[in-house]
Design a protein around this motif. Structure first.
Motif, short mmCIF file in Angstrom:
data_model
loop_
_atom_site.label_atom_id
_atom_site.label_comp_id
_atom_site.label_asym_id
_atom_site.label_seq_id
_atom_site.Cartn_x
_atom_site.Cartn_y
_atom_site.Cartn_z
N LEU A 13 4.63 21.78 -0.80
CA LEU A 13 3.79 20.62 -0.52
C LEU A 13 4.31 19.88 0.70
CD1 LEU A 13 1.57 18.54 -1.13
CD2 LEU A 13 3.16 17.47 -2.77
N SER A 14 5.61 19.69 0.77
CA SER A 14 6.22 19.02 1.92
C SER A 14 5.89 19.77 3.21
CB SER A 14 7.73 18.92 1.73
OG SER A 14 8.34 18.40 2.89
N ASP A 15 6.03 21.08 3.18
CA ASP A 15 5.69 21.90 4.36
C ASP A 15 4.22 21.76 4.72
OD1 ASP A 15 8.33 22.74 4.44
OD2 ASP A 15 7.92 24.65 3.41
N SER A 61 9.46 14.59 3.10
CA SER A 61 10.29 15.78 2.87
C SER A 61 10.34 16.08 1.38
CB SER A 61 11.71 15.53 3.40
OG SER A 61 12.35 14.54 2.61
N LYS A 62 10.85 17.25 1.05
CA LYS A 62 10.97 17.63 -0.36
C LYS A 62 11.79 16.59 -1.11
CE LYS A 62 12.80 21.19 -3.37
NZ LYS A 62 13.46 22.48 -3.48
N GLU A 86 0.83 -1.21 0.00
CA GLU A 86 0.00 0.00 0.00
C GLU A 86 0.87 1.25 0.00
OE1 GLU A 86 -3.35 0.75 -0.28
OE2 GLU A 86 -3.44 -1.35 -0.89
N ALA A 87 1.94 1.25 0.78
CA ALA A 87 2.84 2.41 0.81
C ALA A 87 3.46 2.63 -0.56
CB ALA A 87 3.92 2.21 1.88
N LEU A 88 3.88 1.57 -1.20
CA LEU A 88 4.47 1.68 -2.53
C LEU A 88 3.46 2.25 -3.52
CD1 LEU A 88 6.94 1.12 -4.31
CD2 LEU A 88 6.03 -1.17 -4.68
N GLN A 89 2.23 1.77 -3.47
CA GLN A 89 1.17 2.28 -4.34
C GLN A 89 0.92 3.76 -4.07
OE1 GLN A 89 -0.39 0.79 -6.89
NE2 GLN A 89 -1.52 2.66 -7.31
N MET A 90 0.90 4.16 -2.81
CA MET A 90 0.68 5.55 -2.44
C MET A 90 1.79 6.44 -3.00
SD MET A 90 0.67 7.32 1.32
CE MET A 90 2.38 6.83 1.55
N TYR A 91 3.05 6.02 -2.79
CA TYR A 91 4.18 6.81 -3.30
C TYR A 91 4.14 6.91 -4.82
CZ TYR A 91 6.25 6.83 1.35
OH TYR A 91 6.49 7.02 2.68
N TRP A 92 3.75 5.84 -5.48
CA TRP A 92 3.64 5.83 -6.93
C TRP A 92 2.59 6.86 -7.38
CZ3 TRP A 92 6.31 3.87 -10.88
CH2 TRP A 92 5.71 3.83 -12.13
N GLU A 93 1.43 6.85 -6.74
CA GLU A 93 0.36 7.78 -7.10
C GLU A 93 0.77 9.23 -6.84
OE1 GLU A 93 -3.56 6.81 -5.60
OE2 GLU A 93 -3.17 4.68 -5.93
N ILE A 94 1.40 9.47 -5.70
CA ILE A 94 1.86 10.82 -5.38
C ILE A 94 2.88 11.27 -6.41
CG2 ILE A 94 3.16 12.22 -3.73
CD1 ILE A 94 1.87 10.49 -1.50
N GLY A 95 3.83 10.42 -6.72
CA GLY A 95 4.86 10.75 -7.70
C GLY A 95 4.28 11.06 -9.07
N HIS A 111 -0.11 19.74 8.32
CA HIS A 111 -1.41 19.09 8.45
C HIS A 111 -1.34 17.67 9.00
CE1 HIS A 111 -2.53 22.51 5.98
NE2 HIS A 111 -3.74 22.34 6.49
N GLY A 112 -0.16 17.12 9.05
CA GLY A 112 0.04 15.78 9.61
C GLY A 112 1.38 15.71 10.33
N PRO A 113 1.50 16.42 11.44
CA PRO A 113 2.82 16.53 12.09
C PRO A 113 3.43 15.19 12.50
CG PRO A 113 1.10 17.53 13.46
CD PRO A 113 0.46 17.13 12.17
#
Length: 81
Positions: free
Chosen positions: A63-65, A78-79, A34-43, A70-72
């Motif tokens: 976006l990183s900031d 990170s960037k 799921e994490a891999l899928q999320m990173y792929w979609e974000i990328g 919003h999710g500390p």
């Protein structure tokens, strides 16, 4: 061959432990997928925005900031990541 009660309990406990280990391993694999899928979609999303000039390169830092504000408790956004 006959086992004493403690031998049977030991085997039963080992079996329960193997169930826990098996499901824990499966859960970790699913979370990683799921994490891999999320990173792929974000990328893909970020790449598309930059490619179409909707976003400049500096927006990634913003976006990183935003994600940090919003999710500390979130880590790994990170960037650079």
């Amino acid at each position: 061959m006959e086992y004493s009660l403690s031998d049977k309990i030991e085997r039963d406990f080992a079996y329960v432990d193997s169930i826990i280990t098996s499901h824990h391993t499966t859960a970790i694999a699913k979370v990683n997928a799921e994490a891999l899928q999320m990173y792929w979609e974000i990328g893909m999303f970020i790449s598309e925005r930059i490619k179409t000039s909707e976003w400049g390169a500096n927006v990634v830092g913003e976006l990183s900031d935003y994600i940090k504000r919003h999710g500390p408790r979130r880590r790994g956004y990170s960037k650079r990541n």
